[in-house]
Design an enzyme around this catalytic site. Structure first.
Site, PDB file in Angstrom:
ATOM      1  N   LYS A 220      -5.366  34.351 -37.092  1.00 53.79           N
ATOM      2  CA  LYS A 220      -6.208  33.838 -36.110  1.00 53.79           C
ATOM      3  C   LYS A 220      -7.203  34.659 -35.628  1.00 53.79           C
ATOM      4  O   LYS A 220      -7.282  36.109 -35.684  1.00 53.79           O
ATOM      5  CB  LYS A 220      -5.518  34.173 -34.883  1.00 53.79           C
ATOM      6  CG  LYS A 220      -5.634  33.454 -33.749  1.00 53.79           C
ATOM      7  CD  LYS A 220      -4.506  32.802 -32.640  1.00 53.79           C
ATOM      8  CE  LYS A 220      -4.978  32.568 -31.319  1.00 53.79           C
ATOM      9  NZ  LYS A 220      -3.484  32.760 -29.762  1.00 53.79           N
TER      10      LYS A 220
ATOM     11  N   SER B 245      -3.151  28.662 -27.669  1.00 49.77           N
ATOM     12  CA  SER B 245      -4.110  28.919 -28.440  1.00 49.77           C
ATOM     13  C   SER B 245      -4.249  29.135 -29.951  1.00 49.77           C
ATOM     14  O   SER B 245      -5.358  29.407 -30.542  1.00 49.77           O
ATOM     15  CB  SER B 245      -4.845  30.115 -27.346  1.00 49.77           C
ATOM     16  OG  SER B 245      -3.448  31.269 -27.629  1.00 49.77           O
TER      17      SER B 245
ATOM     18  N   SER C 276       1.189  30.067 -27.274  1.00 53.20           N
ATOM     19  CA  SER C 276       0.338  29.413 -28.071  1.00 53.20           C
ATOM     20  C   SER C 276       1.147  29.717 -29.362  1.00 53.20           C
ATOM     21  O   SER C 276      -0.172  29.730 -30.344  1.00 53.20           O
ATOM     22  CB  SER C 276      -0.290  30.798 -27.735  1.00 53.20           C
ATOM     23  OG  SER C 276      -1.238  30.441 -26.279  1.00 53.20           O
TER      24      SER C 276
END
Length: 574
Positions: free
Chosen positions: A180, A250, A274
């Site tokens: 990420k 996210s 997330s």
């Protein structure tokens, strides 16, 4: 030579984004990312348990390699454990495998450069979408093709030496992965979901990056995070099952990369759902581990008391494989001081008719107080009830429980604001770098005057102590509930509505149960895919949680379920 090795892989399209030489490292960005560790850079550590494979695992790897060789086809579509088997048996090289993933990224990801429009220096411009639809999946914000090929060649040398009787290679050696866009890799860009930081670089490896480098894993690129890593949608990334829908945030980019087989394994972060939210929407498995189990030095903080990093992949086997490489104490992260030095996790299902016999699992599926039951999608309700039945068939006893009252919103917000205030008072107040200052304000959606107000209104010691006592009581109440009912784990719903359409950053979020629950508790909590809904055809899943430190229990439940119900093998055709 196996059919996999004979396969001719397509050339990597020239349109793939490559790292741009000459961009300077950003000192303010590095300070922010490493703020939780006093700016200390994680150093490499030796790969762990590289040669200690049990006879059962050795046999399983031989069987996986044989099965994969018979199947042939695109190796990027295989699970990570099968890739480990092929690599260790030298039936495929890491270079070949890396090229297969790069080719797939080139076909499906689209132009990762379409990330920004309408972001002013003091906050988001509400008239425009923050992230753009690039026409593809848009899972990656950066692809490092040159570096990936170099890492693959180094992994092949290590694997070849092991095959000739040299030092054993770690299990992840040569396996392509993605991280990420909040996880620092020395010398590479990091934008934290903020377009104004695009192209800025950090100096220093996160603990996650250092450990994966020591394993010999091949980094393909950084995946999209939702704007400021604090949104519920990650709307710039397409849902791989239906591109017009959101995938959840996210860690949406990491979820889609895993679901669409653009990387064998991915890592996301989870401060309030997330990792697990996008995993459900993408139809993959994911784990938010016990708080502190994976050190976060070098991972951009959002709310340190709630922040976690977690593995994301199609199968629970793959989660265990990645977690074993990432978990363990590190002196640079104070939250990780209680983590075991060399934790062990189950990798293979036991199998048999009733592998979960003797296990008692609580369920809040029928007792959650919110959101209102008439807002729950019928596909979600049907899948959750079916999951209870299927776990009973595996031998588990399902015990209905009512969740304790959540921490009052005002108390929760006070503690969250306190965490953010400490960050803002440290590296986030830095103004000597215009791009960094703009990105920080964007990340917390705070204009300068709002930031100054936050810094100037700290709670009293008494207020802060009362809030901490309330959170501690909440944790103790959950622990007592499981102890009194003699429960090993608990099921609770994840999102209970289907994802909305991708519009822009103002797309309304979709409802789920208390999304801060697992993070407030600090408990391990995994997302288990339950297959597509009968009406929508979209993935549905359920969360499995257990008390702090019981990550192996959560993984065991998922392993046994997937051995009987392999919903995770479905691959979207975007």
């Amino acid at each position: 030579m196996s059919p996999v090795r004979e396969r001719t892989l397509a050339a990597v399209p020239s349109g793939l984004r490559r790292e741009r030489p000459g961009r300077r490292a950003n000192d303010a960005l590095t300070a922010l990312v490493f703020s939780g560790s006093g700016g200390r850079t994680a150093g490499p550590e030796p790969a762990r348990d590289a040669g200690r494979l049990s006879p059962r695992l050795r046999g399983a790897l031989r069987e996986r390699a044989a099965r994969a060789r018979r199947a042939a086809g695109d190796p990027a579509l295989l699970d990570a454990l099968s890739l480990v088997a092929l690599l260790r048996g030298r039936w495929i090289s890491s270079v070949e495998l890396t090229e297969a993933y790069l080719a797939r990224i080139g076909r499906l990801n689209g132009d990762g450069g379409a990330i920004a429009a309408g972001c002013g220096p003091d906050g988001p411009d509400r008239r425009h979408a923050v992230y753009a639809d690039n026409g593809g999946l848009n899972a990656f914000v950066s692809v490092y093709a040159h570096r990936a090929r170099d890492a693959a060649r180094a992994a092949d040398a290590r694997l070849d030496a092991a095959a000739r009787g040299g030092p054993a290679a770690p299990l992840l050696c040569g396996v392509p992965i993605a991280l990420k866009d909040v996880i620092a890799v020395d010398g590479l860009p990091l934008s934290l979901g903020c377009p104004s930081l695009r192209g800025q670089r950090v100096t220093g490896d996160s603990v996650i990056s250092a450990r994966l480098k020591a394993e010999g894993a091949v980094l393909l690129g950084h995946t999209h995070t939702g704007p400021w890593t604090a949104d519920d949608l990650c709307a710039q990334t397409a849902n791989p099952w239906r591109r017009e829908l959101a995938v959840g945030g996210s860690s949406g980019g990491s979820a889609v990369a895993a679901a669409a087989r653009l990387a064998a394994l991915t890592v996301g972060t989870d401060t309030g759902n997330s990792v697990r939210n996008p995993a459900q929407q993408a139809g993959i498995s994911a784990l938010k581990p016990s708080h502190g189990l994976i050190p976060l030095t070098g991972v951009a903080p959002l709310i340190p008391g709630l922040d976690h990093a977690g593995p994301m992949a199609p199968a629970f086997e793959d989660l265990s494989l990645l977690l074993a490489a990432l978990a363990g104490a590190d002196p640079s992260d104070p939250h990780a001081q209680w983590a075991p030095v060399s934790p062990a996790f189950p990798l293979l299902a036991r199998g048999g008719d009733r592998p979960l016999a003797g296990m008692r699992i609580g369920s809040t599926i029928e007792t959650e107080p919110e959101p209102a039951r008439d807002t729950w999608d019928p596909d979600v309700v049907d899948a959750l009830r079916r999951a209870e039945h299927e776990l009973r068939e595996l031998g588990a006893e399902i015990v209905p429980v009512t969740p304790p009252a959540r921490v009052h919103a005002d108390t929760h917000e006070l503690l969250v604001a306190h965490d953010r205030r400490r960050l803002l008072a440290d590296t986030y107040t830095r103004e000597d770098d215009a791009a960094m200052a703009a990105a920080v304000r964007l990340r917390h959606r705070r204009a300068p005057e709002e930031r100054d107000a936050l810094l100037g209104h700290a709670p009293s010691d008494a207020e802060l102590d009362a809030a901490r006592r309330a959170r501690r009581t909440y944790r103790e109440t959950w622990t007592q509930l499981l102890a009194e009912r003699e429960l090993d784990a608990v099921l609770w719903p994840q999102k209970v509505q289907l994802p909305p359409r991708r519009v822009d950053d103002l797309t309304p979020p979709f409802a789920g149960v208390d999304q801060a629950r697992a993070n407030t508790l600090g408990w391990p909590c995994a997302q288990l895919p339950l297959g597509p809904g009968a009406r929508s055809g979209l993935p549905v899943g359920v969360d499995i949680a257990a008390p702090w430190g019981q990550d192996a229990t959560v993984l065991r439940i998922g392993l046994e379920y997937q051995a009987r119900h392999p919903h995770h093998l479905a691959i979207p055709t975007p």
